[in-house]
Design an enzyme around this catalytic site. Structure first.
Site, PDB file in Angstrom:
ATOM      1  N   GLU A  77     -16.919  18.444  13.130  1.00 22.64           N
ATOM      2  CA  GLU A  77     -15.786  17.534  12.976  1.00 22.64           C
ATOM      3  C   GLU A  77     -14.995  17.488  14.281  1.00 22.64           C
ATOM      4  O   GLU A  77     -14.596  18.517  14.811  1.00 22.64           O
ATOM      5  CB  GLU A  77     -14.884  17.989  11.825  1.00 22.64           C
ATOM      6  N   ARG A  78     -14.744  16.289  14.777  1.00 19.89           N
ATOM      7  CA  ARG A  78     -14.112  16.143  16.091  1.00 19.89           C
ATOM      8  C   ARG A  78     -12.597  16.246  16.054  1.00 19.89           C
ATOM      9  O   ARG A  78     -11.960  16.507  17.070  1.00 19.89           O
ATOM     10  CB  ARG A  78     -14.516  14.815  16.723  1.00 19.89           C
TER      11      ARG A  78
ATOM     12  N   GLY B 177      -4.218  -9.902   6.755  1.00 17.26           N
ATOM     13  CA  GLY B 177      -5.231  -9.399   5.828  1.00 17.26           C
ATOM     14  C   GLY B 177      -4.615  -9.039   4.487  1.00 17.26           C
ATOM     15  O   GLY B 177      -3.597  -8.347   4.428  1.00 17.26           O
TER      16      GLY B 177
ATOM     17  N   GLY C 144      -6.389  -7.587   1.811  1.00 20.60           N
ATOM     18  CA  GLY C 144      -7.201  -6.661   1.037  1.00 20.60           C
ATOM     19  C   GLY C 144      -6.339  -5.530   0.515  1.00 20.60           C
ATOM     20  O   GLY C 144      -5.104  -5.588   0.560  1.00 20.60           O
ATOM     21  N   ALA C 145      -6.964  -4.471   0.023  1.00 23.51           N
ATOM     22  CA  ALA C 145      -6.225  -3.350  -0.564  1.00 23.51           C
ATOM     23  C   ALA C 145      -5.229  -2.745   0.420  1.00 23.51           C
ATOM     24  O   ALA C 145      -4.081  -2.452   0.063  1.00 23.51           O
ATOM     25  CB  ALA C 145      -7.206  -2.286  -1.062  1.00 23.51           C
TER      26      ALA C 145
ATOM     27  N   ILE D 139      -2.234  -5.173   0.978  1.00 24.04           N
ATOM     28  CA  ILE D 139      -1.403  -5.278  -0.218  1.00 24.04           C
ATOM     29  C   ILE D 139      -0.603  -3.998  -0.453  1.00 24.04           C
ATOM     30  O   ILE D 139       0.576  -4.042  -0.827  1.00 24.04           O
ATOM     31  CB  ILE D 139      -2.280  -5.602  -1.445  1.00 24.04           C
ATOM     32  N   GLU D 140      -1.205  -2.851  -0.219  1.00 25.47           N
ATOM     33  CA  GLU D 140      -0.494  -1.584  -0.426  1.00 25.47           C
ATOM     34  C   GLU D 140       0.671  -1.430   0.545  1.00 25.47           C
ATOM     35  O   GLU D 140       1.777  -1.029   0.141  1.00 25.47           O
ATOM     36  CB  GLU D 140      -1.463  -0.409  -0.286  1.00 25.47           C
TER      37      GLU D 140
ATOM     38  N   ILE E 204      -7.649  -6.055   8.751  1.00 30.09           N
ATOM     39  CA  ILE E 204      -8.707  -7.054   8.613  1.00 30.09           C
ATOM     40  C   ILE E 204     -10.087  -6.424   8.515  1.00 30.09           C
ATOM     41  O   ILE E 204     -11.092  -7.062   8.848  1.00 30.09           O
ATOM     42  CB  ILE E 204      -8.665  -8.053   9.788  1.00 30.09           C
TER      43      ILE E 204
ATOM     44  N   HIS F 211      -2.503   6.343 -29.818  1.00 26.05           N
ATOM     45  CA  HIS F 211      -1.291   5.522 -29.875  1.00 26.05           C
ATOM     46  C   HIS F 211      -0.052   6.417 -29.793  1.00 26.05           C
ATOM     47  O   HIS F 211      -0.015   7.480 -30.429  1.00 26.05           O
ATOM     48  CB  HIS F 211      -1.272   4.738 -31.189  1.00 26.05           C
TER      49      HIS F 211
END
Length: 465
Positions: free
Chosen positions: A33-34, A178, A180-181, A184-185, A267, A441
């Site tokens: 892992e870098r 953009g 997308g998720a 929008i978040e 994007i 319920h």
């Protein structure tokens, strides 16, 4: 030269899971892992963004506390503490991954890896160079935000999602490119804290991967919250001033100028492949992403690729499962390939959005004769109790077989509800299985059952059409 059974390049949600699973299967494993264990997801994506969104959601709840009979003073927030909390949560989870790797006897190497041959990796750890050998290699290097010519990010006025998580102060205005998720978040987060937010989308509809009806509902709800949407947008150019940018755009063929303090580019992504020396292998890359078979093996035998460096959907939970498939295939087990129609997508805005399977349009285009059921949150007791009655659950069934083709949800906690439909699809269940399920319920999950009943003209708490 140290030799391993499995070498994993990248410690994100795909890489570290692959390493742990391979170690569980008695393989000698090394993980390279870098930068940060946990990858983009834990450090700059899934986890910290959801922490930010939770703070913004709580702030909004407190602002409306009187609706619940609770009297409080005018709420305020500390933007720096909101950011700090998200970073602390990420750090805590990253430490947990390091502990799990150690307990599973996975060797951890800090550094960057590149192919010397299809079995040998050259490692560079801040100038310290050495090589390792591995019988099998799993590429899990992830991806980075895609840039747009003429709108190169500078980390200050033109930013990516990474910088959007650690701004020094709350901007008064923000344009997001953009819808997308990710877009929008961040729109939901900053809008909730008082930032003027504009979203620019090149396509006709926002949230392109979602059902068109759900996207339309999202747009209406967000517009009511003050978020401004422009679709059919073409970015032309921009100019920077000291405290804001002016962006020239073409909307439905008409040129106009928009202004904001910050421009957030959301994007899409590009796979991280350029420093791996893939040309020394037979690995194929298409459109910036590595090509694999259903068991995650590349065109170079013994080398696998998982996560965002491969084909979409680009989701952390998909990456983790791909890591398991790769590890089990290497160990000689009979792994089950992923059915992408059974992978849920989740957007953690206010309200949340979740979906699995085909949209209505795609189901029709695929030639299915379909039954559609819908149930609104406004007719659910628990949603009214929670004070979150905006939303809808939509189900799509094959009229001939009863197979659940798709489910599309918008509302409070729907990212938790979606797993019920995912399980049904994974087990190849039908409408009968869902209709015969007794939902407790009062819960939000009752909407799931009612949406199925409505598809078959049996809804109890709304009038079936």
């Amino acid at each position: 030269m140290e030799n391993y059974d499995v070498a994993v390049i990248g410690g994100g949600p795909g890489g570290y899971v692959a390493a742990i699973r391979a170690a569980q299967l008695n393989k000698k494993v090394v993980l390279i892992e870098r930068e940060h264990l946990g990858g983009i997801c834990l450090n700059w994506g899934c986890i910290p963004t959801k922490a930010l969104l939770k703070s913004a959601e709580l702030f909004q709840k407190i602002k409306h506390a009187e609706e619940y009979g609770i009297i409080v003073g005018e709420p305020q927030f500390d933007f720096k503490k909101i950011i700090q909390r998200s970073r602390e949560i990420s750090a805590q989870l990253t430490a947990g991954i390091k502990f799990l790797l150690k307990k599973n006897k996975v060797t951890l190497i800090d550094g960057c890896a590149a192919f010397e041959t299809n079995k040998i990796l050259n490692i560079d750890n801040k100038g310290q160079k050495f090589s390792i050998q591995a019988d099998n290699i799993i590429i899990a290097t992830g991806a980075r935000a895609r840039s747009l010519e003429g709108f190169i990010t500078d980390g200050k006025q033109i930013i990516t999602s990474k910088e959007a998580m650690i701004l020094d102060k709350l901007p008064k205005s923000l344009i997001i490119v953009g819808s997308g998720a990710i877009g929008i978040e961040f729109a939901s987060f900053y809008n909730a804290l008082g930032t003027k937010v504009i979203i620019l989308e090149a396509k006709k509809n926002i949230l392109q991967s979602e059902d068109a009806e759900i996207s339309s509902i999202v747009k209406k709800i967000f517009t009511k919250k003050g978020i401004i949407f422009y679709t059919n947008v073409k970015l032309l150019n921009h100019t920077k001033q000291r405290d804001h940018l002016t962006i020239e755009v073409e909307i439905d063929g008409v040129r106009q100028q928009l202004s904001s303090e910050i421009l957030l580019m959301a994007i899409g992504i590009v796979g991280n492949t350029e420093h791996l020396n893939l040309e020394r292998t037979k690995i194929q890359v298409e459109k910036g992403h590595i090509v694999t078979n259903q068991f995650m093996e590349t065109s170079q035998p013994g080398i696998y690729a998982i996560g965002n460096v491969t084909a979409p959907p680009w989701l952390a939970h998909k990456a983790s499962h791909e890591g398991i498939i790769a590890a089990e295939t290497i160990a000689g087990l009979k792994a089950h390939p992923i059915n992408k129609q059974n992978i849920a997508g989740c957007t953690y805005s206010f309200p949340q959005i979740a979906s699995v399977g085909l949209t209505e349009e795609k189901a029709k285009n695929a030639g299915y004769d379909i039954k559609i059921g819908k149930f609104p949150a406004s007719a659910n007791g628990k949603a009214l109790i929670d004070g979150d009655s905006e939303g809808l659950i939509k189900t799509i069934f094959d009229a001939k077989t009863g197979e659940l083709l798709g489910a599309h949800l918008i509302g409070t906690e729907v990212t938790e509800l979606i797993q019920g439909y995912v399980i049904n699809k994974t087990m190849e269940g039908t409408e009968a299985d869902l209709i015969n399920t007794i939902f407790p319920h009062p819960t939000l999950s009752e909407m799931m059952g009612e949406a199925v009943l409505q598809a078959y003209g049996r809804a109890l708490h709304i009038i079936s059409e």
